[in-house]
Design an enzyme around this catalytic site. Structure first.
Site, short mmCIF file in Angstrom:
data_model
loop_
_atom_site.label_atom_id
_atom_site.label_comp_id
_atom_site.label_asym_id
_atom_site.label_seq_id
_atom_site.Cartn_x
_atom_site.Cartn_y
_atom_site.Cartn_z
N TYR A 95 11.25 8.80 1.41
CA TYR A 95 11.23 7.80 0.34
C TYR A 95 11.89 8.27 -0.96
CZ TYR A 95 7.95 5.58 3.51
OH TYR A 95 7.38 5.01 4.62
N ASN B 245 7.46 -5.88 -0.72
CA ASN B 245 7.48 -4.75 0.20
C ASN B 245 6.04 -4.61 0.69
OD1 ASN B 245 7.48 -2.38 1.60
ND2 ASN B 245 8.60 -1.20 0.05
N PRO C 69 0.80 -1.22 0.00
CA PRO C 69 0.00 0.00 0.00
C PRO C 69 0.83 1.27 0.00
CG PRO C 69 -0.07 -1.06 2.16
CD PRO C 69 0.59 -2.03 1.21
N ASN C 70 0.31 2.26 -0.70
CA ASN C 70 0.86 3.63 -0.78
C ASN C 70 2.13 3.74 -1.61
OD1 ASN C 70 -1.18 4.84 0.92
ND2 ASN C 70 -0.24 3.74 2.61
N ALA D 191 3.02 -0.69 5.11
CA ALA D 191 2.62 -0.66 6.53
C ALA D 191 2.07 -2.00 7.01
CB ALA D 191 1.61 0.44 6.76
N ARG E 206 13.23 4.10 12.47
CA ARG E 206 12.06 4.97 12.38
C ARG E 206 11.17 4.84 13.62
NH1 ARG E 206 9.29 4.72 6.72
NH2 ARG E 206 8.36 6.62 7.61
N HIS F 71 12.41 -3.09 2.09
CA HIS F 71 11.89 -1.77 2.45
C HIS F 71 12.83 -0.70 1.93
CE1 HIS F 71 8.91 -3.52 5.07
NE2 HIS F 71 9.85 -4.34 5.52
N ARG G 94 5.28 11.11 -2.38
CA ARG G 94 4.95 10.74 -1.01
C ARG G 94 6.15 10.91 -0.08
NH1 ARG G 94 4.75 4.54 1.19
NH2 ARG G 94 4.02 5.05 3.28
N GLU H 221 11.82 -9.96 1.98
CA GLU H 221 11.09 -8.74 2.33
C GLU H 221 12.01 -7.54 2.12
OE1 GLU H 221 9.28 -8.88 6.26
OE2 GLU H 221 9.74 -6.77 6.55
#
Ligand code: DQA
Length: 145
Positions: free
Chosen positions: A22, A73, A9-10, A76, A106, A99, A17, A97
């Site tokens: 990012y 990825n 998502p996103n 969230a 973070r 990111h 964004r 996985e």
């Protein structure tokens, strides 16, 4: 060898964004880099993005028998989706996985990944290069299997 790349998502908003976190690369730029690397490595990749948890689960299910590995990825969902975690565990298709940001540097809620324990490994914090390192990692893993 066929690898499924899943953007959660996103990530479709990359480029605009939270650019301080990012960066300004768009998702299409990352996809182009992944496709170029796939060509260099002599593998096939298919790339999907979804904002929906159920769709991501269906994508993971669809990898069974059709893909040799997954680079994901989960966005969230990484931090709380037991359903995506269970899907990755259920299909037993090796996954990495990835990111863009270093989730361990973070907010506290991002410092936990519920999916990390069911994938082969995690690459976090290298921007779009996380995807490329993830592809290289899964390909080497499969080639050495
Ligand atoms: C992310 C990190 C997540 O915490 C966040 O929700 C994202 C992107 C990353 O690639 O850095 O959407 O997965």
């Amino acid at each position: 060898m066929r690898i499924l790349i899943i953007h959660g998502p996103n990530l479709n908003l990359l480029g605009t964004r939270e650019t301080s976190i990012y960066g300004t690369e768009r998702l299409s730029d990352i996809d182009a880099k992944c496709l170029a690397l796939a060509k260099e490595l002599g593998i096939d990749v298919e790339i999907s993005q979804s904002n929906s948890e159920g769709e991501i689960i269906n994508l993971i299910h669809s990898a069974r028998g059709t893909f040799d590995g997954i680079v994901i990825n989960p966005g969230a969902y990484t931090h709380y989706s037991y359903a995506i975690r269970d899907a990755l565990a259920a299909v037993s298709v090796p996954a990495v996985e990835v990111h863009l940001s270093n989730i361990y540097a973070r907010e506290e809620f991002r410092q936990k990944s519920v999916t990390a324990s069911v994938v082969c490994g995690q690459i976090t914090g290298f921007g779009s290069n996380s995807y490329l390192l993830g592809i290289r990692a899964i390909v080497e893993l499969l080639r050495n299997a």
